[in-house]
Scaffold this motif. Sequence first.
Motif, mmCIF file in Angstrom:
data_model
loop_
_atom_site.group_PDB
_atom_site.id
_atom_site.type_symbol
_atom_site.label_atom_id
_atom_site.label_comp_id
_atom_site.label_asym_id
_atom_site.label_seq_id
_atom_site.Cartn_x
_atom_site.Cartn_y
_atom_site.Cartn_z
ATOM 1 N N ASP A 84 22.370 46.472 -20.053
ATOM 2 C CA ASP A 84 22.930 47.763 -20.441
ATOM 3 C C ASP A 84 23.728 47.533 -21.715
ATOM 4 O OD1 ASP A 84 24.309 50.078 -20.799
ATOM 5 O OD2 ASP A 84 25.330 50.078 -18.845
ATOM 6 N N ALA A 87 27.447 48.231 -21.886
ATOM 7 C CA ALA A 87 28.382 47.504 -21.025
ATOM 8 C C ALA A 87 29.311 46.654 -21.894
ATOM 9 C CB ALA A 87 27.623 46.634 -20.030
ATOM 10 N N LEU A 88 30.221 47.343 -22.580
ATOM 11 C CA LEU A 88 31.167 46.675 -23.478
ATOM 12 C C LEU A 88 32.525 47.301 -23.251
ATOM 13 C CD1 LEU A 88 29.054 46.986 -26.722
ATOM 14 C CD2 LEU A 88 29.458 44.870 -25.485
ATOM 15 N N HIS A 89 33.583 46.503 -23.419
ATOM 16 C CA HIS A 89 34.895 47.143 -23.427
ATOM 17 C C HIS A 89 35.068 47.784 -24.804
ATOM 18 C CE1 HIS A 89 39.090 48.026 -23.288
ATOM 19 N NE2 HIS A 89 39.123 47.698 -22.003
ATOM 20 N N PRO A 90 35.370 49.091 -24.843
ATOM 21 C CA PRO A 90 35.364 49.782 -26.140
ATOM 22 C C PRO A 90 36.429 49.268 -27.115
ATOM 23 C CG PRO A 90 36.167 51.211 -24.371
ATOM 24 C CD PRO A 90 35.613 49.992 -23.724
ATOM 25 N N ARG A 92 37.365 46.072 -27.428
ATOM 26 C CA ARG A 92 37.137 44.671 -27.804
ATOM 27 C C ARG A 92 36.106 44.636 -28.924
ATOM 28 N NH1 ARG A 92 35.872 42.493 -22.743
ATOM 29 N NH2 ARG A 92 38.071 42.157 -22.329
ATOM 30 N N HIS A 97 33.483 39.842 -27.962
ATOM 31 C CA HIS A 97 32.597 39.940 -26.798
ATOM 32 C C HIS A 97 31.687 38.713 -26.731
ATOM 33 C CE1 HIS A 97 30.120 41.808 -23.710
ATOM 34 N NE2 HIS A 97 29.053 41.540 -24.433
#
Lengths: 307, 469
Positions: A84, A87-90, A92, A97
């Motif tokens: 996906d 699927a990331l911390h917005p 960071r 990452h």
Amino acid sequence: MTDATIEVDGLHKRYGAATALRGMTFTARPGRVTGFVGPNGAGKSTTMRIILGLHRADAGRALVGGRPYRSLRHPLRHLGALLDASALHPARSGRNHLVWLAQSQGLGRSRVDEVLAQVGLESAARRAAGGYSLGMRQRLGIAAALLADPPVVMLDEPFNGMDPEGIVWLRDFLRALAGRQRAVLVSSHLMTELQGMADQVVVVGRGRVIADCAVADLIASASGDRLRVRTSATSLAAAALTSTGAQVTETDQDLLSVRGLPVERAVSVLAAAGVPFSELAPHRATLEEAYFDLTRDAVDYRSGASS
Amino acid sequence: MRRILSAEWTKFRSVPGWIRGSAVAALLIALFPITGLGGGPPEQAAPIPIGPGGGPVVDAYYFVHRDLTGDGRITVRVAGLDGVGWAKAGLIASGGESPGSRYATIMVTGGHGVRMQHDYLHDRAGPEPAARWLRLTRSGDTITGEASADGSAWRRIDAIELPEATRIGLFVAAPQQTSGLGSAPGVATAEFGRPELTGDWSGDWTGHQRGARTATFSGYPTGASGGFTETGDGFTVTGAGDLAPATRADLPVAAAAGDLLLGTFPALIVIVVVATLMITTEFRYALIRTTLSADHRRGRLLLGKALVVGGVTFGTSLAAAALTLPLWLWVVRRLGLYVFPAPPGVLLRASAGTAALLALTAVLALSVGTILRRSAAAVTAVVVAVVLPYLVALIPFLPSAVGQWLTRVTPAAALGVQQTLTRPPQVDSVYSVAYGYYPLSPWAGLAVLCAYTAATFTLAAFLLHRRDA
């Protein structure tokens, strides 16, 4: 068995009352791009999660390079996956990452910069990932999959939301990976996305494999012995061809599909009848047509069951 | 584990909001006492007696005395004491007139038998609780206290070096009566037999209420007053006050050093949010799948996150508390507010304990976030579990037993690690959470939170291991 394979053998998985997989079985081999195709809900994502050890199968097994994923000490060195892209911390940055992923595999930061260059994301790498376009996220996800230079790469719907330029880039990229003897497994719910790229397709529906064959064979079987005839005089042509016992259907304006007649015979029949035509050639099915032929039953069953 | 730790540290430091949150929490600990500075120092007309140990004391009793030069002895029978608990009647050798001076006493008490006490802090029970004969003997610099059941067989209780003692006589004291969360002045009356004196005594028997103008004397109940009357065979003495370390109830306007850590509460909420988001954002953005496919050892992953958030919280909170607590104490004292003294070791323990409390709460929040997988629900659950019992314990109209129970069995027990006041066993007082007294010792209170955190962490690791990601 070589390192560069994914073997999926008899996977079954239920989520409460819903059955997601009923004996999913296939193999993705090195040096090939394997398309993993089926309608939404066919079990593609579930299969990939089981391959990654994220979900537990009720029965069956999935092996990466001959070993269960969960037994791998540095799993990203064996299999790079993109499930996906969002699927990331917005907050960071894309680079960070990749840095934490690299650290989790005992890799240095130089490798992070290499993959960023490989996917062409250097300029945006230090910005927060929340501001990335979907295409940039896909590139970042692919960079993450390639981080530990694994022999197997698995991508779930990587073309979703990509612009045409990105799609071309990704196809070439995956072909090049296969050219370097990597096993590449790419899922899609659109067969057209795989045309011209996949060597092998695994077509799935309702949690099991419907067809698993080389793309060339699949197209040949779907093409059958049909001809396409383009003519302005469709009714004359249809009459002449039908008289030889062939089955003729009008598929479009000025276009006929003819079954049961070799090309040479058709040419001579039309010439004898004095019917003008601008094109007469064996019909070549698209991958999508072949796919629709295969999945029709599964889809019909699904819509029938739910109505 | 090292790889998990470095990956989780990178994850933590690369979200600017989490770094800011940790900094804000430290600043809240460091700066929050500023909110209590308004209004200036309280009106404090009467002086606070400071005992020889440096702490505030209650030095108030009715004193009927003469002066003794050289060696000598006074013996008396306490025929009756109308008083309860720690009401005191007996003999005292006073070391000086100024409030907080040294002294040595031997006494009968309302409910604790015969005792020998000196210098506010020291208390020793006599071997025969029912003894009613008391005597003090001065020999050189030493005051020896003895008690007897019949006036002939004497048993020594203690001997104290008290060279400054000159004024010796009878005394009666009655500490404040506690009822629930309040207290009221006490009073006691004792019947003494005629004192037998040996040695060089001078002056007439004179009586006065000692410590009447000190801040720690709570006065007499309405309608009562101190005094003594000489009867045919002795004295009747009525007195109020106490000879003991002052508690918070004796000095309501004073502060405890632990009060200056009140920034713990806002800091705790910020830290709970950060620690919860560390895991719930992974669920929210489905990042947990990436994390778990990079390393499938899920228990270790949770441990790595716990060590990162716990370590960061402990380090920043400890720095903030240990550096600013002495500074605030200096400021507050300069502003004229009395603060109960606390040795450096106690301040360090309160600071380190606060840091540990916040670090444990962070791990608790991380665990609850793992279990619930929802930010808002997890933050609410942790704040309610840790802060709410404390706030309820502060409610004045609740029975104090409820407050004591809440700060004993809930995670709020850990706030006891901030207590800088000690509970002297020879004083019955209002030992409420609002006054800064906790039912458990500091480390035992922290251990309660430790147990909750360990149990929740174990459940979280188990669920993370079992659930499909």
